[in-house]
Design an enzyme around this catalytic site. Structure first.
Site, PDB file in Angstrom:
ATOM      1  N   HIS A  77     -65.303 -77.044  89.254  1.00 13.93           N
ATOM      2  CA  HIS A  77     -65.059 -75.956  89.437  1.00 13.93           C
ATOM      3  C   HIS A  77     -65.962 -74.785  88.638  1.00 13.93           C
ATOM      4  O   HIS A  77     -65.972 -73.645  89.326  1.00 13.93           O
ATOM      5  CB  HIS A  77     -63.259 -75.469  88.952  1.00 13.93           C
ATOM      6  N   ASP A 121     -62.884 -83.267  89.291  1.00 12.76           N
ATOM      7  CA  ASP A 121     -63.473 -82.029  89.100  1.00 12.76           C
ATOM      8  C   ASP A 121     -65.059 -82.202  87.922  1.00 12.76           C
ATOM      9  O   ASP A 121     -64.967 -82.124  87.025  1.00 12.76           O
ATOM     10  CB  ASP A 121     -62.833 -80.796  87.814  1.00 12.76           C
ATOM     11  N   SER A 214     -66.257 -75.481  80.632  1.00 13.47           N
ATOM     12  CA  SER A 214     -66.247 -76.008  80.961  1.00 13.47           C
ATOM     13  C   SER A 214     -67.593 -76.104  81.575  1.00 13.47           C
ATOM     14  O   SER A 214     -68.969 -76.171  81.715  1.00 13.47           O
ATOM     15  CB  SER A 214     -65.257 -75.290  83.158  1.00 13.47           C
TER      16      SER A 214
END
Ligand code: NAG
Ligand code: NAG
Ligand code: NAG
Length: 256
Positions: A77, A121, A214
């Site tokens: 992402h 992810d 992230s």
């Protein structure tokens, strides 16, 4: 150490969960403190990569980690139309002689990355040039089938937890010890998949609260086992389980 953390709610707004991206502000913001975390000793985590991501709507940032001189691992992402990687950084605001700034030549998000449920992810970034290995820049080995992880194990999560709103304290690399949990602790996330994800952070301990960017690594016994994926404002959080993707990773590294 107080950090104002932006919990980005992009595609996950309806689930009350959010991806831990940096910079761009796309949803509500959450105030929080990294209670059990601390600033990393400068350059003691030489595998850490800061990703400066250009996107059409909003630019953002993520963490990542060097796994080969020309490859960085991060979360899918974190993709954008262009990404620049900074290696050898501690305070991301002050350029140091240890920095190596590299353009990403090719982004390899996992082909089955799913924006809706945030499965798979994981992404590999091929750099235009090879990084030079120095005291401040080095490779993090990946976990394999031979170093399995189990609930109760203590691991380290590392990230810039960049905020953009409160200047002090938020630009330096931070780290926190987090406990691997039984999958049942993540049953609050309806799409949690224990084969491909790790449930990380003790729900009863404020100490384990962590919001980093992230894409940063979860390091267990010196090897990367997880990638920061998403969570709520409290632990546990969901990390991508790297070992599940070993053959996909190997194929890409071998072919490039
Ligand atoms: C993203 O950054 C680039 C270069 O720094 C800038 O030109 C562009 O306007 C930014 N985009 C947005 C949406 O802020
Ligand atoms: C690596 O070192 C070489 C030789 O000093 C230099 O030309 C090159 O720019 C360095 N690469 C990076 C990414 O800093
Ligand atoms: C872990 O969770 C499973 C259910 O998902 C349960 O059967 C098992 O007893 C739990 N193990 C521990 C050590 O808590």
């Amino acid at each position: 150490m107080k950090l104002l953390l932006l919990l980005l709610l992009t595609f996950l707004q309806s689930h009350e969960t959010g991806a831990y991206l940096g910079y761009g502000y796309m949803g509500r913001s959450l105030s929080d403190e990294i209670i059990g975390g601390k600033e990393s000793k400068p350059h003691s985590r030489p595998y850490m990569a800061f990703l400066d991501i250009k996107r059409r709507k909003r630019n953002s940032s993520c963490g990542g980690f060097l796994i080969r001189r020309d490859f960085v691992m991060t979360a899918a992402h974190c993709a954008g139309y262009s990404i620049t990687v900074i290696l050898g950084a501690h305070n991301i605001k002050y350029s140091e002689r240890t920095w190596q700034i590299l353009k990403v030549k090719h982004q390899f998000p996992h082909p089955e990355y799913n924006v809706e449920n945030v499965l798979n992810d994981i992404m590999l970034l091929q750099l235009e040039n090879k990084a030079n290995l120095t005291k401040a820049v080095n490779i993090l080995p990946l976990g394999s089938r031979y170093n399995s992880v189990s609930p109760g194990q203590e691991c380290l999560a590392v990230g810039w937890g960049r905020t953009g709103l409160i200047p002090p304290g938020s630009d330096t690399l931070q780290e926190v010890e987090l406990t691997l949990r039984n999958s049942s602790d993540c049953k609050g996330f309806k799409d949690f998949d224990e084969r491909s994800q790790l449930c990380v952070g003790n729900p009863n301990s404020r100490k384990s609260v962590f919001k980093g960017d992230s894409g940063g690594p979860l390091v267990c016994s010196g090897v990367a086992q997880g990638i920061v994926s998403y969570g709520k404002s409290k632990p546990p959080s969901v990390f991508t389980r790297i070992v599940h993707y070993s053959s996909w990773i190997y194929q890409i590294l071998k072919a490039n």
